[in-house]
Design an enzyme around this catalytic site. Sequence first.
Site, PDB file in Angstrom:
ATOM      1  N   MET A 142      -8.503  -3.377   2.946  1.00  0.00           N
ATOM      2  CA  MET A 142      -9.280  -2.369   2.218  1.00  0.00           C
ATOM      3  C   MET A 142      -9.073  -2.367   0.699  1.00  0.00           C
ATOM      4  O   MET A 142      -9.445  -1.407   0.030  1.00  0.00           O
ATOM      5  CB  MET A 142      -8.975  -0.977   2.793  1.00  0.00           C
ATOM      6  CG  MET A 142      -9.201  -0.915   4.296  1.00  0.00           C
ATOM      7  SD  MET A 142      -8.996   0.717   4.997  1.00  0.00           S
ATOM      8  CE  MET A 142     -10.560   1.449   4.604  1.00  0.00           C
ATOM      9  N   ASP A 168      -3.095  -6.258  13.411  1.00  0.00           N
ATOM     10  CA  ASP A 168      -3.906  -5.948  14.594  1.00  0.00           C
ATOM     11  C   ASP A 168      -5.055  -6.944  14.662  1.00  0.00           C
ATOM     12  O   ASP A 168      -5.294  -7.683  13.701  1.00  0.00           O
ATOM     13  CB  ASP A 168      -4.406  -4.501  14.556  1.00  0.00           C
ATOM     14  CG  ASP A 168      -5.128  -4.164  13.267  1.00  0.00           C
ATOM     15  OD1 ASP A 168      -4.467  -3.818  12.286  1.00  0.00           O
ATOM     16  OD2 ASP A 168      -6.364  -4.288  13.243  1.00  0.00           O
ATOM     17  N   GLY A 181       0.814  -1.203   0.000  1.00  0.00           N
ATOM     18  CA  GLY A 181       0.000   0.000   0.000  1.00  0.00           C
ATOM     19  C   GLY A 181       0.856   1.266   0.000  1.00  0.00           C
ATOM     20  O   GLY A 181       0.559   2.245  -0.671  1.00  0.00           O
TER      21      GLY A 181
HETATM   22  N1  HPA Z   1      -9.160  -2.512   9.098  1.00  0.00           N
HETATM   23  C1  HPA Z   1      -8.970  -2.283   7.800  1.00  0.00           C
HETATM   24  N2  HPA Z   1      -7.794  -2.412   7.217  1.00  0.00           N
HETATM   25  C2  HPA Z   1      -6.760  -2.809   7.971  1.00  0.00           C
HETATM   26  C3  HPA Z   1      -6.894  -3.076   9.317  1.00  0.00           C
HETATM   27  C4  HPA Z   1      -8.160  -2.928   9.900  1.00  0.00           C
HETATM   28  O1  HPA Z   1      -8.344  -3.146  11.105  1.00  0.00           O
HETATM   29  N3  HPA Z   1      -5.667  -3.432   9.789  1.00  0.00           N
HETATM   30  C5  HPA Z   1      -4.823  -3.384   8.744  1.00  0.00           C
HETATM   31  N4  HPA Z   1      -5.476  -3.013   7.639  1.00  0.00           N
END
Ligand code: HPA
Length: 237
Positions: free
Chosen positions: A185, A209, A24
């Site tokens: 995303m 995460d 990204g």
């Molecule tokens: N949400 C959306 N995109 C992400 C997240 C998330 O918690 N962590 C890393 N990319």
Amino acid sequence: MANIPTPHINAPEGAFARTVLMPGDPLRSKFIAETYLENAELVNNVRGVQGYTGTYKGKKVSVMASGMGMPSIGIYSYELFNCYGVENIIRVGTAGALSPKLHLRDVVAGMSAYTDSNYGHQFNFHGTLAPACSYKLLSDAVAAADKLGVPIVPGPIYSSDVFYAQGDYSSTPILQKLGIMCVEMEAYALYLNAAAAGKNALALLTISDSLVTGESLPAEDRQTTFTRMMEIALEIA
Ligand code: HPA
């Protein structure tokens, strides 16, 4: 090839390899080029979206950033597939765990992508689009991960338009019930663009995460973990 340079990529014909790795972050793109590629040349820098082409173990490989979100990866993957003749795009990114079985640092390979996005409405399809990754890239990635000793979890993922969910929006419970592994995303738009162009795509995602436990990877750990995933992507490029 038709229509080059494009509005977002200022590179000549033949500037990209058949396979483009897509983080990204533009600085990640630079890091990958400097760390892994030999004779890497900057082939795009429009809007600071750095793209490089070089070689890895003698194989021509490109790396270019996607930016964040489906509109952004939609633009870059469309132009690479349809204007620059790219055959394979491997997204290398991060995701938030939805499955309680996942841990920080795990690597997920997105087999299919659910979404809350309208990106697919452009096709006027009176049903639900269900884009999937390339089976070849997925099976190559699983084989490469086994060879490198990196555990990899193939499964369905969720591409969301919303990072900061406000109000009563959360889809987490239903996604968990359906066995979706994680949220990111970009993959849905990438997989649809690949399908529409007759090309191949795969999203490899490091869990940074967890929406289950609330924990997240410290910044310094991200680099090391990212490196293991990059090696899988480079092996199959
Ligand atoms: N949400 C959306 N995109 C992400 C997240 C998330 O918690 N962590 C890393 N990319």
